[in-house]
Design an enzyme around this catalytic site. Structure first.
Site, PDB file in Angstrom:
ATOM      1  N   HIS A 204       0.811  -1.212   0.000  1.00 50.72           N
ATOM      2  CA  HIS A 204       0.000   0.000   0.000  1.00 50.72           C
ATOM      3  C   HIS A 204       0.849   1.268   0.000  1.00 50.72           C
ATOM      4  O   HIS A 204       0.328   2.358  -0.247  1.00 50.72           O
ATOM      5  CB  HIS A 204      -0.942  -0.008   1.203  1.00 50.72           C
ATOM      6  CG  HIS A 204      -2.068  -0.981   1.036  1.00 50.72           C
ATOM      7  ND1 HIS A 204      -3.202  -0.963   1.828  1.00 50.72           N
ATOM      8  CD2 HIS A 204      -2.261  -1.996   0.163  1.00 50.72           C
ATOM      9  CE1 HIS A 204      -4.027  -1.928   1.452  1.00 50.72           C
ATOM     10  NE2 HIS A 204      -3.461  -2.570   0.441  1.00 50.72           N
ATOM     11  N   SER A 208      -0.944  -0.873  -5.765  1.00 48.47           N
ATOM     12  CA  SER A 208      -0.923  -2.135  -6.510  1.00 48.47           C
ATOM     13  C   SER A 208      -0.392  -1.928  -7.923  1.00 48.47           C
ATOM     14  O   SER A 208      -0.568  -0.859  -8.522  1.00 48.47           O
ATOM     15  CB  SER A 208      -2.337  -2.728  -6.573  1.00 48.47           C
ATOM     16  OG  SER A 208      -2.834  -2.980  -5.277  1.00 48.47           O
ATOM     17  N   LYS A 230     -15.619  -7.851  -6.588  1.00 46.54           N
ATOM     18  CA  LYS A 230     -14.787  -8.701  -7.441  1.00 46.54           C
ATOM     19  C   LYS A 230     -14.105  -9.787  -6.609  1.00 46.54           C
ATOM     20  O   LYS A 230     -14.085 -10.966  -6.978  1.00 46.54           O
ATOM     21  CB  LYS A 230     -13.733  -7.840  -8.132  1.00 46.54           C
ATOM     22  CG  LYS A 230     -13.336  -8.307  -9.523  1.00 46.54           C
ATOM     23  CD  LYS A 230     -12.501  -7.246 -10.209  1.00 46.54           C
ATOM     24  CE  LYS A 230     -12.525  -7.451 -11.710  1.00 46.54           C
ATOM     25  NZ  LYS A 230     -11.780  -6.393 -12.403  1.00 46.54           N
ATOM     26  N   ASP A 231     -13.527  -9.395  -5.477  1.00 47.19           N
ATOM     27  CA  ASP A 231     -12.866 -10.367  -4.601  1.00 47.19           C
ATOM     28  C   ASP A 231     -13.862 -11.328  -3.973  1.00 47.19           C
ATOM     29  O   ASP A 231     -13.550 -12.501  -3.772  1.00 47.19           O
ATOM     30  CB  ASP A 231     -12.089  -9.638  -3.504  1.00 47.19           C
ATOM     31  CG  ASP A 231     -10.831  -8.963  -4.029  1.00 47.19           C
ATOM     32  OD1 ASP A 231     -10.400  -9.330  -5.137  1.00 47.19           O
ATOM     33  OD2 ASP A 231     -10.297  -8.071  -3.344  1.00 47.19           O
ATOM     34  N   GLU A 274       4.847 -33.880   0.230  1.00 55.06           N
ATOM     35  CA  GLU A 274       3.572 -33.412  -0.287  1.00 55.06           C
ATOM     36  C   GLU A 274       3.778 -32.756  -1.646  1.00 55.06           C
ATOM     37  O   GLU A 274       4.886 -32.306  -1.990  1.00 55.06           O
ATOM     38  CB  GLU A 274       2.957 -32.393   0.679  1.00 55.06           C
ATOM     39  CG  GLU A 274       2.446 -33.016   1.982  1.00 55.06           C
ATOM     40  CD  GLU A 274       1.128 -33.724   1.816  1.00 55.06           C
ATOM     41  OE1 GLU A 274       1.106 -34.786   1.141  1.00 55.06           O
ATOM     42  OE2 GLU A 274       0.120 -33.255   2.351  1.00 55.06           O
TER      43      GLU A 274
END
Length: 385
Positions: A204, A208, A230-231, A274
């Site tokens: 921030h 972005s 959107k998120d 894994e």
């Protein structure tokens, strides 16, 4: 009442500045939602981990049985266990997608170097946390995976054996090892959470990145309500994807041998980590010398940490760099190939393929990135003149 409002106001102002009115580039797309999904995964892992710890017993004679007790006797225990186990895979999926998006659009470039570096440190801590968490069920793969990986430290000259003894808490993997792994597994997610806050603060500070890679202070809109929606859509799709593994195929991403209690007298035919470790494991075992293999793993993270400083290109987004775009997709294919090689036996042709894949991985970061940037600078200068 007045005192309460004074204490509360700074918190509200911070939330307002960083969540509601945070200026966001208007052209970012759904690929920028993986950071939010990573945060959701981290919260899920911490919450489910706390509840699982209430019933888990970190003792070599009781650990496996306590996990089975959680699965069979604790109300909703199966749900907590499957959410936590598959949540680790979901966490790595979204973080890998987040990092590849950053690689493609040049989110590591100036002035966001610190943001990228903190992200790589978070990835390293995630790998460490997931590894020690994989040991806790105390199944066959847990025990032998811990034996193989911790023994790698013995390759370090002079202090290697002392490090292994310290990791084990003795002269073999036993109760002391399980206890300290459990303690670290409980602690590290909170360290990751703290670094995530630092990661967001660094992001921030300069804002972005965007698909064009342009530094713009004009074409921005508030995060809420536009990107919140959107998120939220991305979180909904992710929840459906995650739910499939929890309710319909909870063990597909794990190894069946880990449902066998750990037995130091019986070595599994094929020890594999894994799936989210396989690409690193393939690089490690592609080098026959143990010390060189450990050094190669260190070089993997050094390459990622050094990327902002190796980059010499004035252009961020690969959309405007055709050659780098092709090499980016080759890197993606290489990561998939290494993950496939990591689960194969140590024999030809898998060894040779793994070595070639490892060479290309380091070539991309240490050779191609700096050279391609200098070539672009030369072409830009040539066209101007």
């Amino acid at each position: 009442m007045k005192r309460f409002s004074i204490l509360k106001q700074p918190i509200l102002s911070v939330l307002n500045a960083h969540i509601i009115e945070y200026p966001t580039p208007s052209n970012i797309n759904y690929l920028w939602g993986f950071g939010v999904l990573a945060g959701v995964c981290l919260v899920i892992q911490i919450v489910t981990g706390i509840f699982l710890a209430m019933h888990y017993t970190p003792h070599v004679d009781l650990a496996f049985l306590s996990v089975e007790h959680i699965m069979r006797d604790v109300e909703g225990g199966w749900f907590l266990r499957y959410m936590h186990a598959n949540g680790a895979s979901m966490f790595f999926i979204v973080v890998y997608a987040h990092m590849f998006r950053g690689l493609y659009f040049g989110s590591y470039a100036s002035p966001r170097e610190f943001t990228w570096i903190i992200g790589v440190v978070i990835l390293l801590l995630m790998i460490l946390t997931a590894f020690i968490g994989y040991v806790l069920p105390w199944g066959q793969m847990s025990f032998w995976g811990a034996t193989v990986i911790t023994s790698l430290a013995s390759a370090i000259p002079v202090v290697g054996n002392s490090i292994v003894t310290w990791l084990w808490g003795g002269f073999s993997i036993d109760n002391a090892t399980l206890n300290r792994f459990f303690s670290l597994h409980y602690l590290l997610p909170f360290v990751i959470a703290g670094l995530t806050i630092v990661h967001l603060a660094a992001l921030h500070q300069y804002g972005s990145n965007n698909p064009l890679g342009a530094n713009s202070k004009v074409d921005k809109i508030s995060f809420y309500p536009y990107f919140y929606v959107k998120d939220l859509f991305g979180v909904t799709i992710f929840t459906l994807f995650f739910s499939y593994f929890i309710f319909f195929n909870p063990n597909v991403l794990g190894h069946p041998d880990n449902y066998i209690p750990a037995n130091p007298m019986s070595t599994p035919a094929h020890i594999v980590p894994e799936w989210y470790f396989l690409w690193v494991y393939a690089i490690l075992r592609s080098i026959p010398n143990k010390l060189a293999g450990v050094a190669a793993i260190g070089l993997v993270f050094i390459s990622l940490l050094s990327l902002p400083f190796l980059n010499t290109s004035p252009i961020r987004s690969s959309n405007f760099k055709p050659l780098q775009r092709k090499f980016f997709w080759l890197l993606f294919a290489d990561a998939v190939l290494l993950s496939w090689i990591g689960q194969k036996p140590v024999e030809d042709p898998y060894v040779i393929i793994g070595q070639l894949g490892s060479v290309f991985f380091f070539f991309y970061f240490l050779v191609f990135i700096p050279i391609s940037g200098k070539l672009e600078n030369y072409l830009i200068h040539y066209k101007k003149n």
